[in-house]
Motif scaffolding. Sequence first.
Motif, PDB file in Angstrom:
ATOM      1  N   HIS A  97       0.835  -1.197  -0.086  1.00  0.00           N
ATOM      2  CA  HIS A  97       0.091  -0.078   0.147  1.00  0.00           C
ATOM      3  C   HIS A  97       0.972   1.370   0.144  1.00  0.00           C
ATOM      4  O   HIS A  97       0.694   2.184  -0.782  1.00  0.00           O
ATOM      5  CB  HIS A  97      -1.002   0.020   1.220  1.00  0.00           C
ATOM      6  N   PHE A  98       1.864   1.204   0.879  1.00  0.00           N
ATOM      7  CA  PHE A  98       2.867   2.194   0.987  1.00  0.00           C
ATOM      8  C   PHE A  98       3.276   2.771  -0.418  1.00  0.00           C
ATOM      9  O   PHE A  98       3.369   4.049  -0.777  1.00  0.00           O
ATOM     10  CB  PHE A  98       4.127   1.876   1.852  1.00  0.00           C
ATOM     11  N   ASP A  99       3.806   1.728  -1.148  1.00  0.00           N
ATOM     12  CA  ASP A  99       4.596   1.919  -2.618  1.00  0.00           C
ATOM     13  C   ASP A  99       3.416   2.908  -3.421  1.00  0.00           C
ATOM     14  O   ASP A  99       3.901   3.530  -4.215  1.00  0.00           O
ATOM     15  CB  ASP A  99       5.076   0.736  -3.100  1.00  0.00           C
ATOM     16  N   ILE A 101       0.871   4.275  -2.724  1.00  0.00           N
ATOM     17  CA  ILE A 101       0.188   5.817  -2.194  1.00  0.00           C
ATOM     18  C   ILE A 101       1.233   6.779  -2.585  1.00  0.00           C
ATOM     19  O   ILE A 101       1.112   7.762  -3.229  1.00  0.00           O
ATOM     20  CB  ILE A 101       0.048   5.767  -0.924  1.00  0.00           C
ATOM     21  N   CYS A 102       2.781   6.479  -2.272  1.00  0.00           N
ATOM     22  CA  CYS A 102       3.790   7.240  -2.494  1.00  0.00           C
ATOM     23  C   CYS A 102       3.957   7.654  -3.971  1.00  0.00           C
ATOM     24  O   CYS A 102       4.095   8.779  -4.065  1.00  0.00           O
ATOM     25  CB  CYS A 102       5.052   6.875  -1.826  1.00  0.00           C
ATOM     26  N   ASP A 103       4.018   6.412  -4.584  1.00  0.00           N
ATOM     27  CA  ASP A 103       4.094   6.702  -6.131  1.00  0.00           C
ATOM     28  C   ASP A 103       3.019   7.699  -6.664  1.00  0.00           C
ATOM     29  O   ASP A 103       3.280   8.588  -7.510  1.00  0.00           O
ATOM     30  CB  ASP A 103       4.038   5.380  -6.927  1.00  0.00           C
ATOM     31  N   ALA A 104       1.752   7.547  -6.345  1.00  0.00           N
ATOM     32  CA  ALA A 104       0.557   8.052  -6.972  1.00  0.00           C
ATOM     33  C   ALA A 104       0.819   9.820  -6.380  1.00  0.00           C
ATOM     34  O   ALA A 104       0.490  10.789  -7.225  1.00  0.00           O
ATOM     35  CB  ALA A 104      -0.823   7.272  -6.512  1.00  0.00           C
ATOM     36  N   VAL A 105       1.142  10.001  -5.203  1.00  0.00           N
ATOM     37  CA  VAL A 105       1.371  11.311  -4.771  1.00  0.00           C
ATOM     38  C   VAL A 105       2.424  11.925  -5.389  1.00  0.00           C
ATOM     39  O   VAL A 105       2.218  13.008  -5.787  1.00  0.00           O
ATOM     40  CB  VAL A 105       1.280  11.086  -3.029  1.00  0.00           C
ATOM     41  N   PRO A 119       4.650  26.574  -8.704  1.00  0.00           N
ATOM     42  CA  PRO A 119       5.072  25.698  -7.734  1.00  0.00           C
ATOM     43  C   PRO A 119       4.190  24.920  -7.081  1.00  0.00           C
ATOM     44  O   PRO A 119       3.342  25.653  -6.485  1.00  0.00           O
ATOM     45  CB  PRO A 119       6.018  26.534  -6.827  1.00  0.00           C
ATOM     46  N   VAL A 120       4.190  23.695  -7.174  1.00  0.00           N
ATOM     47  CA  VAL A 120       3.354  22.839  -6.099  1.00  0.00           C
ATOM     48  C   VAL A 120       4.354  21.842  -5.530  1.00  0.00           C
ATOM     49  O   VAL A 120       5.106  21.019  -6.038  1.00  0.00           O
ATOM     50  CB  VAL A 120       2.531  22.056  -6.997  1.00  0.00           C
ATOM     51  N   ILE A 121       4.721  21.939  -4.333  1.00  0.00           N
ATOM     52  CA  ILE A 121       5.779  21.470  -3.329  1.00  0.00           C
ATOM     53  C   ILE A 121       5.474  20.155  -2.997  1.00  0.00           C
ATOM     54  O   ILE A 121       4.413  19.883  -2.204  1.00  0.00           O
ATOM     55  CB  ILE A 121       6.227  22.664  -2.321  1.00  0.00           C
ATOM     56  N   PHE A 122       6.120  19.170  -2.844  1.00  0.00           N
ATOM     57  CA  PHE A 122       6.227  17.859  -2.391  1.00  0.00           C
ATOM     58  C   PHE A 122       6.693  17.897  -0.771  1.00  0.00           C
ATOM     59  O   PHE A 122       7.938  17.810  -0.791  1.00  0.00           O
ATOM     60  CB  PHE A 122       6.817  16.777  -3.093  1.00  0.00           C
ATOM     61  N   GLY A 123       5.775  18.087   0.150  1.00  0.00           N
ATOM     62  CA  GLY A 123       6.177  18.079   1.552  1.00  0.00           C
ATOM     63  C   GLY A 123       5.838  16.836   2.130  1.00  0.00           C
ATOM     64  O   GLY A 123       5.177  16.987   3.231  1.00  0.00           O
ATOM     65  N   VAL A 124       5.879  15.624   1.568  1.00  0.00           N
ATOM     66  CA  VAL A 124       5.351  14.507   2.105  1.00  0.00           C
ATOM     67  C   VAL A 124       6.636  13.513   2.524  1.00  0.00           C
ATOM     68  O   VAL A 124       7.417  13.168   1.774  1.00  0.00           O
ATOM     69  CB  VAL A 124       4.583  13.872   1.019  1.00  0.00           C
ATOM     70  N   LEU A 125       6.509  13.358   3.878  1.00  0.00           N
ATOM     71  CA  LEU A 125       7.455  12.338   4.425  1.00  0.00           C
ATOM     72  C   LEU A 125       7.195  10.828   4.146  1.00  0.00           C
ATOM     73  O   LEU A 125       5.948  10.578   4.132  1.00  0.00           O
ATOM     74  CB  LEU A 125       7.478  12.229   6.061  1.00  0.00           C
ATOM     75  N   THR A 126       8.053   9.985   3.444  1.00  0.00           N
ATOM     76  CA  THR A 126       7.901   8.522   3.483  1.00  0.00           C
ATOM     77  C   THR A 126       8.980   7.703   4.041  1.00  0.00           C
ATOM     78  O   THR A 126       9.583   6.962   3.747  1.00  0.00           O
ATOM     79  CB  THR A 126       8.281   8.456   2.109  1.00  0.00           C
ATOM     80  N   PRO A 127       8.730   7.855   5.626  1.00  0.00           N
ATOM     81  CA  PRO A 127       9.760   7.114   6.553  1.00  0.00           C
ATOM     82  C   PRO A 127       9.240   5.837   6.820  1.00  0.00           C
ATOM     83  O   PRO A 127       7.984   5.311   6.320  1.00  0.00           O
ATOM     84  CB  PRO A 127       9.402   7.907   7.973  1.00  0.00           C
ATOM     85  N   ASP A 128      10.310   5.126   7.191  1.00  0.00           N
ATOM     86  CA  ASP A 128       9.849   3.614   7.807  1.00  0.00           C
ATOM     87  C   ASP A 128       9.083   3.354   9.083  1.00  0.00           C
ATOM     88  O   ASP A 128       8.274   2.525   9.263  1.00  0.00           O
ATOM     89  CB  ASP A 128      11.006   2.843   7.764  1.00  0.00           C
TER      90      ASP A 128
END
Length: 158
Positions: A97-99, A101-105, A119-128
């Motif tokens: 699911h993580f993969d 969601i992150c790819d789509a976002v 500018p549309v800025i990617f401020g999304v954390l993708t931590p473990d």
Amino acid sequence: MATSLKNLSEHSAKNIKDISEKKFGIVVSEWNDEVTESLFEGAIETLLSHGAKKENIYRKNVPGSFELTLGAQWVAAVEEIDAVICLGCVIQGETRHFDFICDAVAHGITNVGLKYNKPVIFGVLTPDTQQQAMDRAGGKHGNKGDEAAITAIKMLGF
């Protein structure tokens, strides 16, 4: 430099222009709100400290990070908005699911910026882990919200 050694809030002062008349839309995911609220606070503080006016900063919430793309599109469609900052957090789980969601976002946010030529800025954390997220949302690695706001400011000075 490895992220484990870097404070994300450190940045170069190059290409920072007057933003006192610029308008910012910040789209914030409600999912993982302990993290995203901290990212939002970091972004707001950075924008204000660089001259943005509080009344020129608009916040919109979306349920989760997946919805950031449509939220960003709605905000970017407002002609008066100069830049959009997307803030979210997707923590690695036990499924793929993580993969997805992150790819789509990531693709969605990129496409919104290209569609509206702003500018549309990617401020999304993708931590473990939750701890890694907190370390990047005001913890030992600074605040990714700061970095997202600085990126928006610098892109407006391009």
